[in-house]
Design a protein around this motif. Structure first.
Motif, PDB file in Angstrom:
ATOM      1  N   HIS A  21       1.853   6.220  -3.475  1.00 55.50           N
ATOM      2  CA  HIS A  21       1.789   5.924  -2.050  1.00 55.50           C
ATOM      3  C   HIS A  21       1.677   4.431  -1.787  1.00 55.50           C
ATOM      4  O   HIS A  21       2.167   3.927  -0.809  1.00 55.50           O
ATOM      5  N   SER A  22       1.007   3.722  -2.691  1.00 50.74           N
ATOM      6  CA  SER A  22       0.903   2.260  -2.639  1.00 50.74           C
ATOM      7  C   SER A  22       0.462   1.734  -1.274  1.00 50.74           C
ATOM      8  O   SER A  22       1.249   1.662  -0.339  1.00 50.74           O
ATOM      9  N   ARG A  23      -0.794   1.361  -1.201  1.00 47.00           N
ATOM     10  CA  ARG A  23      -1.234   0.620  -0.017  1.00 47.00           C
ATOM     11  C   ARG A  23      -0.401  -0.651   0.114  1.00 47.00           C
ATOM     12  O   ARG A  23       0.111  -1.166  -0.881  1.00 47.00           O
ATOM     13  N   ILE A  24      -0.278  -1.142   1.308  1.00 48.16           N
ATOM     14  CA  ILE A  24       0.570  -2.301   1.554  1.00 48.16           C
ATOM     15  C   ILE A  24      -0.302  -3.503   1.890  1.00 48.16           C
ATOM     16  O   ILE A  24      -0.866  -3.586   2.993  1.00 48.16           O
ATOM     17  N   PRO A  25      -0.458  -4.436   0.970  1.00 49.46           N
ATOM     18  CA  PRO A  25      -1.225  -5.647   1.281  1.00 49.46           C
ATOM     19  C   PRO A  25      -0.481  -6.499   2.298  1.00 49.46           C
ATOM     20  O   PRO A  25       0.717  -6.737   2.165  1.00 49.46           O
ATOM     21  N   LEU A  26      -1.209  -6.949   3.302  1.00 46.42           N
ATOM     22  CA  LEU A  26      -0.598  -7.699   4.396  1.00 46.42           C
ATOM     23  C   LEU A  26      -0.679  -9.209   4.205  1.00 46.42           C
ATOM     24  O   LEU A  26      -0.190  -9.972   5.027  1.00 46.42           O
ATOM     25  N   GLY A  27      -1.338  -9.623   3.121  1.00 44.95           N
ATOM     26  CA  GLY A  27      -1.454 -11.053   2.859  1.00 44.95           C
ATOM     27  C   GLY A  27      -2.648 -11.698   3.521  1.00 44.95           C
ATOM     28  O   GLY A  27      -2.763 -12.927   3.520  1.00 44.95           O
ATOM     29  N   PHE A  28      -3.558 -10.864   4.063  1.00 45.90           N
ATOM     30  CA  PHE A  28      -4.766 -11.369   4.701  1.00 45.90           C
ATOM     31  C   PHE A  28      -5.983 -10.670   4.085  1.00 45.90           C
ATOM     32  O   PHE A  28      -6.186  -9.476   4.325  1.00 45.90           O
ATOM     33  N   PRO A  29      -6.770 -11.393   3.297  1.00 49.00           N
ATOM     34  CA  PRO A  29      -7.902 -10.770   2.597  1.00 49.00           C
ATOM     35  C   PRO A  29      -8.880 -10.056   3.506  1.00 49.00           C
ATOM     36  O   PRO A  29      -9.552  -9.124   3.071  1.00 49.00           O
ATOM     37  N   ILE A  30      -8.969 -10.466   4.770  1.00 52.20           N
ATOM     38  CA  ILE A  30      -9.936  -9.848   5.668  1.00 52.20           C
ATOM     39  C   ILE A  30      -9.681  -8.343   5.813  1.00 52.20           C
ATOM     40  O   ILE A  30     -10.608  -7.577   6.080  1.00 52.20           O
ATOM     41  N   ILE A  31      -8.462  -7.894   5.612  1.00 51.41           N
ATOM     42  CA  ILE A  31      -8.203  -6.459   5.585  1.00 51.41           C
ATOM     43  C   ILE A  31      -7.836  -5.977   4.185  1.00 51.41           C
ATOM     44  O   ILE A  31      -8.289  -4.913   3.741  1.00 51.41           O
ATOM     45  N   ASP A  32      -7.053  -6.748   3.444  1.00 54.26           N
ATOM     46  CA  ASP A  32      -6.609  -6.303   2.127  1.00 54.26           C
ATOM     47  C   ASP A  32      -7.790  -6.055   1.186  1.00 54.26           C
ATOM     48  O   ASP A  32      -7.831  -5.048   0.468  1.00 54.26           O
ATOM     49  N   ASP A  33      -8.762  -6.973   1.178  1.00 50.61           N
ATOM     50  CA  ASP A  33      -9.883  -6.851   0.257  1.00 50.61           C
ATOM     51  C   ASP A  33     -10.872  -5.773   0.680  1.00 50.61           C
ATOM     52  O   ASP A  33     -11.628  -5.264  -0.143  1.00 50.61           O
ATOM     53  N   LEU A  34     -10.884  -5.440   1.966  1.00 53.19           N
ATOM     54  CA  LEU A  34     -11.858  -4.473   2.456  1.00 53.19           C
ATOM     55  C   LEU A  34     -11.293  -3.050   2.512  1.00 53.19           C
ATOM     56  O   LEU A  34     -12.013  -2.116   2.864  1.00 53.19           O
ATOM     57  N   THR A  35     -10.042  -2.892   2.172  1.00 47.55           N
ATOM     58  CA  THR A  35      -9.409  -1.563   2.226  1.00 47.55           C
ATOM     59  C   THR A  35      -8.767  -1.190   0.891  1.00 47.55           C
ATOM     60  O   THR A  35      -7.919  -0.313   0.847  1.00 47.55           O
ATOM     61  N   ARG A  36      -9.179  -1.882  -0.177  1.00 49.23           N
ATOM     62  CA  ARG A  36      -8.625  -1.619  -1.513  1.00 49.23           C
ATOM     63  C   ARG A  36      -7.112  -1.810  -1.539  1.00 49.23           C
ATOM     64  O   ARG A  36      -6.381  -1.083  -2.213  1.00 49.23           O
ATOM     65  N   GLY A  37      -6.633  -2.809  -0.766  1.00 46.74           N
ATOM     66  CA  GLY A  37      -5.229  -3.159  -0.888  1.00 46.74           C
ATOM     67  C   GLY A  37      -4.405  -3.109   0.371  1.00 46.74           C
ATOM     68  O   GLY A  37      -3.189  -3.265   0.324  1.00 46.74           O
ATOM     69  N   GLY A  38      -5.032  -2.920   1.526  1.00 39.60           N
ATOM     70  CA  GLY A  38      -4.282  -2.885   2.772  1.00 39.60           C
ATOM     71  C   GLY A  38      -4.108  -1.473   3.299  1.00 39.60           C
ATOM     72  O   GLY A  38      -4.518  -0.497   2.662  1.00 39.60           O
ATOM     73  N   PRO A  39      -3.497  -1.322   4.465  1.00 43.31           N
ATOM     74  CA  PRO A  39      -3.276   0.013   5.029  1.00 43.31           C
ATOM     75  C   PRO A  39      -2.325   0.828   4.162  1.00 43.31           C
ATOM     76  O   PRO A  39      -1.473   0.285   3.462  1.00 43.31           O
ATOM     77  N   ALA A  40      -2.490   2.148   4.222  1.00 42.97           N
ATOM     78  CA  ALA A  40      -1.655   3.057   3.436  1.00 42.97           C
ATOM     79  C   ALA A  40      -0.626   3.727   4.335  1.00 42.97           C
ATOM     80  O   ALA A  40      -0.828   3.855   5.546  1.00 42.97           O
ATOM     81  N   PRO A  41       0.483   4.172   3.765  1.00 45.77           N
ATOM     82  CA  PRO A  41       1.458   4.924   4.556  1.00 45.77           C
ATOM     83  C   PRO A  41       0.788   6.087   5.283  1.00 45.77           C
ATOM     84  O   PRO A  41      -0.084   6.770   4.736  1.00 45.77           O
ATOM     85  N   GLY A  42       1.178   6.285   6.526  1.00 41.81           N
ATOM     86  CA  GLY A  42       0.566   7.305   7.354  1.00 41.81           C
ATOM     87  C   GLY A  42      -0.523   6.766   8.256  1.00 41.81           C
ATOM     88  O   GLY A  42      -1.079   7.512   9.072  1.00 41.81           O
ATOM     89  N   GLN A  43      -0.809   5.476   8.143  1.00 42.59           N
ATOM     90  CA  GLN A  43      -1.885   4.885   8.931  1.00 42.59           C
ATOM     91  C   GLN A  43      -1.338   3.950  10.013  1.00 42.59           C
ATOM     92  O   GLN A  43      -0.260   3.381   9.885  1.00 42.59           O
ATOM     93  N   LEU A  44      -2.157   3.831  11.073  1.00 41.46           N
ATOM     94  CA  LEU A  44      -1.821   2.978  12.219  1.00 41.46           C
ATOM     95  C   LEU A  44      -2.819   1.832  12.303  1.00 41.46           C
ATOM     96  O   LEU A  44      -4.025   2.051  12.280  1.00 41.46           O
ATOM     97  N   LEU A  45      -2.305   0.619  12.383  1.00 42.86           N
ATOM     98  CA  LEU A  45      -3.129  -0.571  12.547  1.00 42.86           C
ATOM     99  C   LEU A  45      -2.779  -1.217  13.875  1.00 42.86           C
ATOM    100  O   LEU A  45      -1.606  -1.474  14.152  1.00 42.86           O
ATOM    101  N   MET A  46      -3.801  -1.471  14.683  1.00 38.52           N
ATOM    102  CA  MET A  46      -3.600  -2.181  15.948  1.00 38.52           C
ATOM    103  C   MET A  46      -4.114  -3.608  15.813  1.00 38.52           C
ATOM    104  O   MET A  46      -5.228  -3.830  15.336  1.00 38.52           O
ATOM    105  N   PHE A  47      -3.289  -4.564  16.239  1.00 42.75           N
ATOM    106  CA  PHE A  47      -3.673  -5.967  16.247  1.00 42.75           C
ATOM    107  C   PHE A  47      -3.663  -6.425  17.692  1.00 42.75           C
ATOM    108  O   PHE A  47      -2.621  -6.431  18.339  1.00 42.75           O
ATOM    109  N   ALA A  48      -4.842  -6.798  18.210  1.00 49.15           N
ATOM    110  CA  ALA A  48      -4.981  -7.106  19.629  1.00 49.15           C
ATOM    111  C   ALA A  48      -5.420  -8.554  19.844  1.00 49.15           C
ATOM    112  O   ALA A  48      -6.218  -9.094  19.069  1.00 49.15           O
ATOM    113  N   CYS A  49      -4.902  -9.146  20.891  1.00 53.54           N
ATOM    114  CA  CYS A  49      -5.370 -10.470  21.299  1.00 53.54           C
ATOM    115  C   CYS A  49      -4.849 -10.750  22.703  1.00 53.54           C
ATOM    116  O   CYS A  49      -4.004 -10.024  23.233  1.00 53.54           O
ATOM    117  N   TYR A  50      -5.362 -11.813  23.299  1.00 54.59           N
ATOM    118  CA  TYR A  50      -4.904 -12.190  24.625  1.00 54.59           C
ATOM    119  C   TYR A  50      -3.559 -12.895  24.532  1.00 54.59           C
ATOM    120  O   TYR A  50      -3.165 -13.415  23.477  1.00 54.59           O
TER     121      TYR A  50
END
Length: 300
Positions: A21-50
């Motif tokens: 399935h291979s998690r997908i590292p996004l190149g940002f340790p703030i998520i990659d290191d805390l999720t054992r390698g980034g989001p996995a297929p089947g998952q939804l990530l929301m990135f919000a800002c003004y």
């Protein structure tokens, strides 16, 4: 409805954890290191800002960081040539103005030529209005185009997705779209990243966000919620202070379903405003995992 015994669920989890399935590292340790390698297929990530903080910029950086992942970038606001210019500038770490100027003056850009060669697994859909059903069809078309199954979908941005019903208020539409994207991620077994613009009246982008700032609780179906702010947008700063903070891009990790830690205060990343390249912190995440001398943020 699919009913499974605990033994079936356990076997499914084992197959998933040990599979390809291979998690997908996004190149940002703030998520990659805390999720054992980034989001996995089947998952939804929301990135919000003004508006004006850099949601498209972050999405472009993710696409560049995921060069070896079959990726579909859905740009509902900007045309493909504009996205390509940003992608090439980030990849080459060269000003976007130079990329455009080289083509205008010489008929070619080495940054674009290099990018086209190096990113055969990335495709862009710049149709200005698309529904979730349309996104699903586009995933299939993109997979056929690159010759591999698309595993990452970046959508810029949520408010531009065609509504799921007539006569519904904005709240209902956003909730339906968010849930629909989660279902899409699971159905197509892809990571879906949805960029989301926060309510412009709630802030100006120079302070850390809370989940309260995300309109209509749009991130409820998301597996992960990330956000960003940039200190240089503070209107009370002096010119020198604005210039000092211009090279900073703070990224927050606000929510996870996986039980890992979050980072509501955000990590300070480097930023080149000319190339739009975001640079992760040089030090290890553990060393950076602390508040940035800021007061406690209500709402967490």
């Amino acid at each position: 409805m699919t009913i499974k015994t605990m033994a079936q669920a356990a076997q499914e989890h084992k197959d998933w954890a040990q599979g390809t399935h291979s998690r997908i590292p996004l190149g940002f340790p703030i998520i990659d290191d805390l999720t054992r390698g980034g989001p996995a297929p089947g998952q939804l990530l929301m990135f919000a800002c003004y508006s004006g903080v850099g949601k498209t910029t972050w999405g472009v950086n993710v696409a560049v960081n995921c060069r070896h992942v079959p990726t579909l970038f859905i740009s509902l606001e900007m045309d493909a040539r504009s996205i390509l210019q940003r992608l090439a500038a980030v990849d080459a770490e060269t000003p976007t103005s130079k990329v455009e100027g080289d083509v205008e003056d010489h008929g070619r850009s080495s940054a674009i030529e290099s990018f086209v060669t190096r990113f055969p697994l990335l495709v862009i859909n710049d149709e200005p209005s698309v529904s979730i059903r349309g996104i699903e069809n586009t995933i299939d078309e993109a997979s056929a185009q690159v010759g591999e199954t698309v595993k990452l979908v970046i959508i810029d941005y949520m408010e531009m997705i065609a509504g799921t019903g007539i006569g519904k208020d904005s709240n209902s539409n956003i909730e339906d779209i968010s849930r629909g994207l989660k279902k899409l991620a699971r159905k197509k077994d892809v990571v879906v990243i949805i960029l989301h613009q926060c309510n412009a009246t709630a802030g100006e982008g120079f302070e850390p966000l809370t989940r309260r700032a995300i309109k209509y609780q749009a991130d409820v179906p998301a597996d992960y919620t990330m956000a960003a702010y940039r200190k240089h947008l503070d209107p009370s700063l002096t010119y020198d202070q604005i210039e000092e903070y211009r090279s900073e891009f703070h990224i927050q990790f606000l929510k996870t379903r996986g039980g890992s830690r979050t980072h509501p205060f955000g990590l300070r990343h480097g930023y080149n405003s000319e190339s739009m390249k975001i640079y992760p912190p040089a030090s290890q995440l553990a060393a950076e995992f602390r508040p940035w001398d800021q007061p406690e943020i209500p709402g967490f």
